[in-house]
Design an enzyme around this catalytic site. Structure first.
Site, PDB file in Angstrom:
ATOM      1  N   ASN A  45       0.845  -1.173   0.000  1.00  0.00           N
ATOM      2  CA  ASN A  45       0.000   0.000   0.000  1.00  0.00           C
ATOM      3  C   ASN A  45       0.892   1.238   0.000  1.00  0.00           C
ATOM      4  OD1 ASN A  45      -1.604   2.229   1.231  1.00  0.00           O
ATOM      5  ND2 ASN A  45      -3.200   0.664   1.292  1.00  0.00           N
TER       6      ASN A  45
ATOM      7  N   ASP B  33      -8.239   4.878   4.833  1.00  0.00           N
ATOM      8  CA  ASP B  33      -7.909   3.831   3.861  1.00  0.00           C
ATOM      9  C   ASP B  33      -9.138   3.031   3.432  1.00  0.00           C
ATOM     10  OD1 ASP B  33      -5.569   2.570   2.429  1.00  0.00           O
ATOM     11  OD2 ASP B  33      -6.432   0.802   3.383  1.00  0.00           O
TER      12      ASP B  33
ATOM     13  N   GLU C 103      -2.427  -4.571  -3.399  1.00  0.00           N
ATOM     14  CA  GLU C 103      -2.622  -5.420  -4.572  1.00  0.00           C
ATOM     15  C   GLU C 103      -2.409  -4.629  -5.861  1.00  0.00           C
ATOM     16  OE1 GLU C 103      -5.533  -6.799  -1.321  1.00  0.00           O
ATOM     17  OE2 GLU C 103      -4.770  -4.886  -2.083  1.00  0.00           O
TER      18      GLU C 103
ATOM     19  N   CYS D 101      -9.853  -3.681  -5.312  1.00  0.00           N
ATOM     20  CA  CYS D 101      -8.851  -4.703  -5.613  1.00  0.00           C
ATOM     21  C   CYS D 101      -9.511  -6.005  -6.059  1.00  0.00           C
ATOM     22  CB  CYS D 101      -7.949  -4.914  -4.410  1.00  0.00           C
ATOM     23  SG  CYS D 101      -6.954  -3.438  -4.016  1.00  0.00           S
TER      24      CYS D 101
ATOM     25  N   CYS E  48     -10.200  -5.229  -0.729  1.00  0.00           N
ATOM     26  CA  CYS E  48     -11.366  -4.356  -0.823  1.00  0.00           C
ATOM     27  C   CYS E  48     -12.065  -4.591  -2.169  1.00  0.00           C
ATOM     28  CB  CYS E  48     -10.937  -2.895  -0.710  1.00  0.00           C
ATOM     29  SG  CYS E  48     -10.041  -2.286  -2.168  1.00  0.00           S
TER      30      CYS E  48
ATOM     31  N   HIS F 166      -3.361   0.736  -3.463  1.00  0.00           N
ATOM     32  CA  HIS F 166      -3.481  -0.328  -2.456  1.00  0.00           C
ATOM     33  C   HIS F 166      -2.386  -1.360  -2.702  1.00  0.00           C
ATOM     34  CE1 HIS F 166      -7.953   0.398  -1.250  1.00  0.00           C
ATOM     35  NE2 HIS F 166      -7.277   1.527  -1.338  1.00  0.00           N
TER      36      HIS F 166
ATOM     37  N   SER G 154      -7.552  -9.216   3.460  1.00  0.00           N
ATOM     38  CA  SER G 154      -8.630  -9.475   2.515  1.00  0.00           C
ATOM     39  C   SER G 154      -8.845  -8.253   1.613  1.00  0.00           C
ATOM     40  CB  SER G 154      -9.908  -9.806   3.285  1.00  0.00           C
ATOM     41  OG  SER G 154     -10.928 -10.172   2.398  1.00  0.00           O
TER      42      SER G 154
END
Length: 149
Positions: A44, A145, A57, A85, A82, A55, A80
């Site tokens: 991130n 975030d 990912e 993503c 969002c 982010h 996990s």
């Protein structure tokens, strides 16, 4: 149960998350691998780069560069994903993800599974503890975030 490759690449994602935390950012890291080979890794960068969509990912996928296909690749993420993503995972056709933890943020596993993505939850204690520490120490940044007031 994660195999040795999954454990190794999830650790890369955790190490990225820890580096982000140490830089003053949100501790979410990711890695992308295929056939036992690391393709890319990222974290991130919202705080560090002032980029609202950087982010973990997304940073990892950006660093992977153009890929003709994501078939056979696994995305590893410390937290996990969002919806942004998750949508990217589906859009790119990534068929397998390994999630470090989802206790601190229940992402979109059901959405991913409904789109044919294999989701493996690792329940990784290091990922969980790092995110909990961040949420406790920087609640305002965490709220930003995840787009909560």
């Amino acid at each position: 149960m994660l195999d040795e490759k999954d454990q190794r690449f999830l650790r890369v994602a955790y190490d990225e998350a820890k580096a982000g935390f140490d830089e003053g950012g949100c501790p979410i890291g990711s890695s992308l691998a295929k056939d036992g080979q690391l393709i890319a890794q990222g974290r991130n960068q919202r705080v560090q780069a002032g980029d609202p969509i950087a982010h973990g990912e997304m940073d990892c996928l950006r660093k992977a560069g153009r890929q003709k296909s994501y078939k056979g690749m696994t995305l590893y993420t410390s937290l996990s994903p969002c919806m942004m993503c998750s949508g990217t995972i589906v859009q790119f056709g990534i068929q397998r993800i390994v999630v470090g933890e989802n206790k601190n943020f229940g992402g979109n596993e059901a959405f991913l599974r409904s789109r044919g993505v294999e989701v493996i939850l690792a329940d990784d204690k290091d990922c969980e503890d790092l995110m909990q520490r961040f949420i406790t120490e920087k609640p305002e940044l965490w709220a930003e975030d995840i787009a909560e007031d």
